[in-house]
Structure formats: structure tokens, C-alpha cells
Write an enzyme that holds these catalytic residues in place. Structure first.
Site, PDB file in Angstrom:
ATOM      1  N   CYS A   1       5.207  14.441 -15.474  1.00  0.00           N
ATOM      2  CA  CYS A   1       3.777  14.240 -15.221  1.00  0.00           C
ATOM      3  C   CYS A   1       3.060  15.570 -14.981  1.00  0.00           C
ATOM      4  CB  CYS A   1       3.575  13.331 -14.007  1.00  0.00           C
ATOM      5  SG  CYS A   1       3.932  11.585 -14.316  1.00  0.00           S
TER       6      CYS A   1
ATOM      7  N   CYS B   1      -4.335  -5.626 -14.962  1.00  0.00           N
ATOM      8  CA  CYS B   1      -5.064  -4.403 -15.296  1.00  0.00           C
ATOM      9  C   CYS B   1      -4.096  -3.405 -15.912  1.00  0.00           C
ATOM     10  CB  CYS B   1      -5.692  -3.820 -14.027  1.00  0.00           C
ATOM     11  SG  CYS B   1      -6.569  -2.258 -14.282  1.00  0.00           S
TER      12      CYS B   1
ATOM     13  N   ASP C   1      13.051  -8.492 -14.283  1.00  0.00           N
ATOM     14  CA  ASP C   1      11.886  -8.284 -13.428  1.00  0.00           C
ATOM     15  C   ASP C   1      11.938  -9.030 -12.090  1.00  0.00           C
ATOM     16  OD1 ASP C   1       9.346  -7.279 -12.754  1.00  0.00           O
ATOM     17  OD2 ASP C   1       8.353  -9.038 -13.566  1.00  0.00           O
TER      18      ASP C   1
ATOM     19  N   CYS D   1      -8.133   4.774 -11.472  1.00  0.00           N
ATOM     20  CA  CYS D   1      -7.986   3.482 -10.783  1.00  0.00           C
ATOM     21  C   CYS D   1      -9.298   3.086 -10.126  1.00  0.00           C
ATOM     22  CB  CYS D   1      -6.878   3.561  -9.731  1.00  0.00           C
ATOM     23  SG  CYS D   1      -6.648   2.004  -8.839  1.00  0.00           S
TER      24      CYS D   1
END
Length: 353
Positions: free
Chosen positions: A194, A247, A140, A204
Site C-alpha cells: 500500500c 458498499c 467466509d 470512506c
């Protein structure tokens, strides 16, 4: 053993088998090439979407191509590790007194856990490849556009929420990689599935997903509660709701996470103090108690002061006027920090109506 001999000694299949034995759930191989998606990063930075994350600009040239990191790189071995636990999503709870904490931060620090596994992979690669082998491992934090390589390694596709989505495991996946000079057989890239779905964009709370595959980090709740060191913009504080750290909304609403894989890895199990804790329960803890709670967790990066700031905002959003006394008590040193004080004052004003 010379590297030329190692080409026949180490195969992609060998690497993937070893990855499983090291504890990874997914493994694929991408070419260390000038992939077309890599150019989008510069456009994202130029749009100002990185906000205060200056380190992303400073490392932009290295992130442009993994050969900036390892000049003779030929392959990028990408690993996926699932971290989802069998617990409710934040969107399933309407309890405004309960802290919402990003799922990835519930257990042990994934950087540490996965780095150990990567080191085992590197040791094995050095042993079987022999003289001439070179490799760099990252979890990461390296100067690598890991999502691009993950897609080209066949681990999934980059969804409209900008997360890598695996068709069966979902998107609760930690990515890591080894850049190497071994010329391994590569996998076919993951294909975008998607379709016409826009649930993540619609869900969001701040409109941070400005378009499919486009994230304005400056409006993202994860950025606001983790990356910003000072004041959270007043205009966005209401939208934070009860999100005390990070989140998950754009992942929780994704259809591919409707029935995702559940990890059996104890390292990622939720710690008792981070398993849907009460906002006031966290606020009332001493600084030392919070430090002990965050020790060995990915949340340690933000630290107690930022967590305390976030808690002030979320308590202000809770609607619980009885919390005013707690906010004004300043029972711990971090409660005296100017940033925490100003956010607590904002919360008090909101609770008083």
C-alpha cells in the site's frame, strides 16, 4: 494409507493444481500457527468496533487459533475466487436515482457456489491422503480469521481498507479455506504494497476507516445496510447516499483495482434485476417479487424488510420529491413494518425539505 505415508503422497503443488481444476483462481498454504496478526482481533472487539455483531464476540476464542477448530491442524489451505465483472464502479455514476449494490451480491450466493468447490477439494484430499486425514472447510462464515491466513498463504496482503489485495488480481476476491492436519509446505507471506497511499481512508463517506487497517464497522455502510436489523442511526443516513445494500467505495478507489481481473464465471454475473436498478423500480416491486429476486443471492441474508428499509433511506437521499407518493403508499406488507415506516417517514420529511 497412514497419515505419515500421506505426507509424501500429497504435496503443496498437487493441492494447487487440484485447486485450479476445482475452479479456484488462487491457492496458497499458511501454517496453522499462532500468527502475530491473530491477536489484533481481540483488540478490535475490545474497541467496540463489532457493533451489534455479537456472534463475532461469541466465537472470539475459536477465531484466536484454527487449532481451536481442528486440534491437530498443521496447515491452512487458502483459496481465492475472483468475482469482479466488467461493469462500471459505483463511484463512476452520479445518478442518485440508481441503486448502488455491493458487487459481490450481484450474482449467485458465493457461499453456495464456493462450498461446492471446497467439497470437491475435500473429497480429493480424503482420497489421496487416505486414513487419518482430517479437514474442515469454510466459506467466509467459519470461525477463522481468513484474511490473516490469506496473507500468510501468499494470496496478497491486508490493505489499509482491511481487504486482502492481490498485486495483479486486485481485491475483488472471495476467500475460503480448508484447515487440515496435513503438514504441507507453506508459502511466503504477502508483503504490504500500500505504501503511502490513503485513498481508501479518504474516500470512506462515514470515516469508518479510522486508521490504516482499522475499520469501525459501526460506521461502515455495509454494516449499516446489512448487519443492523433495526434503525439505521439518523446521523449516518445522509452518508448512505444511494447505497441500498453494502458498499464498494474503499475497493473502487484502490489503485490495485484500477485494472483488476474480470471473472468469466457465470455464477457471479449480475442478475438483470440487480444490474444498476432504479431505486423506485425496486421500491415498487411487491414483497414476493423482491423475494424472488433475492432467492439464491447473498442478499437473501438481509431479507426483504431490511432492503425495503434501505431503499427508503436511499430514496430520501435521491432528492426526487415525486417519490413521496410511492413512499406513503405502503403497497406491500413490509411497507407496514414499523422500522420501514419510520425510515420512509424520515425520507418523506427530507424530500419535502
Amino acid at each position: 494409507m497412514a497419515l505419515a505415508q500421506a505426507r509424501s503422497a500429497v504435496t503443496a503443488s498437487d493441492v494447487k493444481r487440484q485447486a485450479v481444476s476445482c475452479g479456484f483462481d488462487l491457492c496458497g498454504i499458511a501454517p496453522a500457527d499462532d500468527l502475530p496478526e491473530l491477536s489484533f482481533y481481540r483488540e478490535w472487539l475490545d474497541a467496540g468496533y463489532a457493533g451489534e455483531m455479537g456472534y463475532l464476540e461469541r466465537s472470539a476464542e475459536r477465531r484466536r487459533d484454527v487449532r481451536q477448530v481442528l486440534p491437530d491442524a498443521r496447515s491452512v489451505i487458502v483459496f481465492g475466487t475472483t468475482y469482479n465483472t466488467d461493469q462500471p464502479y459505483s463511484i463512476e455514476s452520479a445518478d442518485t436515482s440508481e441503486a448502488a449494490i455491493a458487487r459481490y451480491a450481484w450474482g449467485d450466493d458465493y457461499h453456495v457456489v464456493i462450498q461446492v468447490r471446497l467439497e470437491r477439494m475435500l473429497s480429493w484430499l480424503r482420497e489421496v491422503a487416505g486414513e487419518g486425514f482430517a479437514g474442515r472447510a469454510y466459506v467466509d462464515t467459519g470461525p477463522v480469521q481468513e484474511r490473516v491466513y490469506a496473507q500468510h498463504a501468499g494470496l496478497g496482503w491486508i490493505g489499509k481498507n482491511t481487504c486482502v489485495i492481490h498485486p495483479e488480481l486486485g481485491s475483488w476476491i472471495f476467500l475460503s479455506e480448508i484447515i487440515t492436519n496435513l503438514p504441507l509446505e507453506t508459502d511466503s507471506p504477502g508483503l504490504d504494497r500500500c505504501g503511502t497511499c490513503t485513498l481508501c481512508l479518504e474516500a470512506c463517506p462515514t470515516g469508518a476507516l479510522t486508521a490504516p487497517h482499522a475499520l469501525d464497522a459501526r460506521r461502515c455502510l455495509s454494516y449499516l445496510t446489512i448487519e443492523i436489523k433495526g434503525d439505521i442511526p439518523v446521523a449516518l443516513r445522509d452518508d448512505i447516499g444511494r447505497h441500498a445494500y453494502g458498499c464498494d467505495i474503499c475497493q473502487e478507489v484502490c489503485p490495485y483495482n484500477a485494472a483488476p481481473a474480470i471473472t468469466g464465471d457465470a455464477a457471479f454475473a449480475a442478475r438483470s434485476g440487480l444490474d444498476r436498478p432504479g431505486l423506485l423500480e425496486l421500491w415498487r416491486r411487491s414483497d414476493d417479487d423482491l423475494r424472488a429476486l433475492l432467492k439464491g443471492s447473498a442478499m437473501k441474508r438481509a431479507g426483504v424488510r431490511r432492503l425495503r428499509r434501505n431503499l427508503a433511506v436511499t430514496i430520501g437521499n435521491s432528492g426526487d420529491a415525486s417519490a413521496i407518493e410511492d413512499l406513503e403508499a405502503r403497497h406491500a406488507p413490509t411497507c407496514e413494518d414499523p422500522v420501514v415506516v419510520s425510515h420512509a417517514a424520515w425520507a418523506v420529511v427530507k424530500l419535502r425539505g
